[in-house]
Design an enzyme around this catalytic site. Structure first.
Site, PDB file in Angstrom:
ATOM      1  N   LEU A  45       2.062  -2.732   2.783  1.00 35.51           N
ATOM      2  CA  LEU A  45       3.164  -1.840   3.138  1.00 35.51           C
ATOM      3  C   LEU A  45       4.024  -1.743   1.897  1.00 35.51           C
ATOM      4  O   LEU A  45       4.326  -2.761   1.274  1.00 35.51           O
ATOM      5  CB  LEU A  45       4.003  -2.411   4.278  1.00 35.51           C
ATOM      6  CG  LEU A  45       3.721  -1.971   5.701  1.00 35.51           C
ATOM      7  CD1 LEU A  45       4.663  -2.676   6.665  1.00 35.51           C
ATOM      8  CD2 LEU A  45       3.787  -0.485   5.877  1.00 35.51           C
ATOM      9  N   ASP A  46       4.422  -0.547   1.537  1.00 37.23           N
ATOM     10  CA  ASP A  46       5.241  -0.363   0.344  1.00 37.23           C
ATOM     11  C   ASP A  46       6.580  -1.074   0.481  1.00 37.23           C
ATOM     12  O   ASP A  46       7.047  -1.345   1.590  1.00 37.23           O
ATOM     13  CB  ASP A  46       5.486   1.135   0.098  1.00 37.23           C
ATOM     14  CG  ASP A  46       4.208   1.863  -0.260  1.00 37.23           C
ATOM     15  OD1 ASP A  46       3.392   1.300  -0.999  1.00 37.23           O
ATOM     16  OD2 ASP A  46       4.046   3.000   0.210  1.00 37.23           O
ATOM     17  N   LEU A  47       7.204  -1.319  -0.648  1.00 40.33           N
ATOM     18  CA  LEU A  47       8.505  -1.970  -0.702  1.00 40.33           C
ATOM     19  C   LEU A  47       9.525  -1.265   0.195  1.00 40.33           C
ATOM     20  O   LEU A  47      10.313  -1.907   0.885  1.00 40.33           O
ATOM     21  CB  LEU A  47       8.994  -1.959  -2.165  1.00 40.33           C
ATOM     22  CG  LEU A  47      10.182  -2.807  -2.535  1.00 40.33           C
ATOM     23  CD1 LEU A  47       9.861  -4.292  -2.393  1.00 40.33           C
ATOM     24  CD2 LEU A  47      10.614  -2.500  -3.965  1.00 40.33           C
ATOM     25  N   SER A  49       8.941   0.545   2.862  1.00 49.71           N
ATOM     26  CA  SER A  49       8.473   0.723   4.237  1.00 49.71           C
ATOM     27  C   SER A  49       8.699  -0.576   4.998  1.00 49.71           C
ATOM     28  O   SER A  49       8.791  -1.648   4.411  1.00 49.71           O
ATOM     29  CB  SER A  49       6.984   1.090   4.259  1.00 49.71           C
ATOM     30  OG  SER A  49       6.777   2.316   3.597  1.00 49.71           O
ATOM     31  N   ARG A 144       0.655   5.506  -0.211  1.00 48.86           N
ATOM     32  CA  ARG A 144       1.824   6.241   0.288  1.00 48.86           C
ATOM     33  C   ARG A 144       1.422   7.476   1.110  1.00 48.86           C
ATOM     34  O   ARG A 144       2.065   8.515   1.078  1.00 48.86           O
ATOM     35  CB  ARG A 144       2.756   6.603  -0.866  1.00 48.86           C
ATOM     36  CG  ARG A 144       3.258   5.350  -1.596  1.00 48.86           C
ATOM     37  CD  ARG A 144       4.206   5.625  -2.716  1.00 48.86           C
ATOM     38  NE  ARG A 144       5.502   6.116  -2.301  1.00 48.86           N
ATOM     39  CZ  ARG A 144       6.526   5.369  -1.866  1.00 48.86           C
ATOM     40  NH1 ARG A 144       6.382   4.074  -1.761  1.00 48.86           N
ATOM     41  NH2 ARG A 144       7.674   5.923  -1.550  1.00 48.86           N
TER      42      ARG A 144
END
Length: 187
Positions: A45-47, A49, A144
């Protein structure tokens, strides 16, 4: 026996146990929340998110969850800027052309504002621009991807929360908290 952990990743936390970024960056990592030896994230999971991150000590289970060839559904609650109409939802359901190709069709629906924890920092709102929430389920995991899909249909993402992976959900797990999950039929 395989161990599976369901973790509610807060906004701004790296999906790794150490920060290999710039010296002195001091970004929060999984090690500040999950003190369980031998487990690793099954996916990312992105930073910026939030939401469900699965961790396991079983390499085969990790691959079954994370590898796109298994097409495990991932469900996101997405706050977008703009007013999502049927045309935008139809485009998401049919697949969206991105720079790296056409996405697989997503399940997409507009939903009422979900009852979620407050985000820290809060989402920036503009009084003159409407926003709404979508529930999107995808079966691939491009970089993303959800943010790029919503942007491609004219609805930039403001907040992104992964609610479910397969049958595992965030239900009852507060941000920064975790619980053991049932490996069940994936064994």
């Amino acid at each position: 026996m395989s161990r599976l952990i369901l973790f509610n990743k807060p906004f701004g936390v790296l999906c790794q146990f150490t920060d290999k970024g710039t010296e002195g960056s001091a970004r929060p990592t999984l090690s500040q929340f999950v003190d369980v030896p031998g487990v690793y994230p099954a996916g990312r999971l992105d930073l910026d998110s939030e939401g469900l991150l699965l961790l396991t000590d079983d390499g085969r289970l990790q691959a079954r969850i994370a590898e796109p060839r298994y097409k495990m559904p991932k469900t996101y609650l997405v706050q977008v800027e703009g007013d999502a109409g049927e045309e935008s939802l139809k485009a998401l359901r049919e697949g969206v052309r991105l720079k790296d190709g056409l996405t697989l069709p997503a399940e997409a629906e507009r939903i009422d504002d979900p009852t979620l924890w407050p985000r820290d920092p809060p989402v920036r709102f503009r009084k003159t621009v409407p926003d709404c929430w979508l529930k999107l389920t995808i079966r691939e995991g491009r970089n993303r991807q959800v943010r790029r899909m919503t942007a491609a249909v004219g609805l930039p993402t403001l907040r992104l929360v992964r609610w479910a992976i397969g049958e595992w959900t965030l239900d009852g797990i507060a941000p920064g908290e975790w619980q053991d999950g049932d490996v069940g039929r994936l064994r």
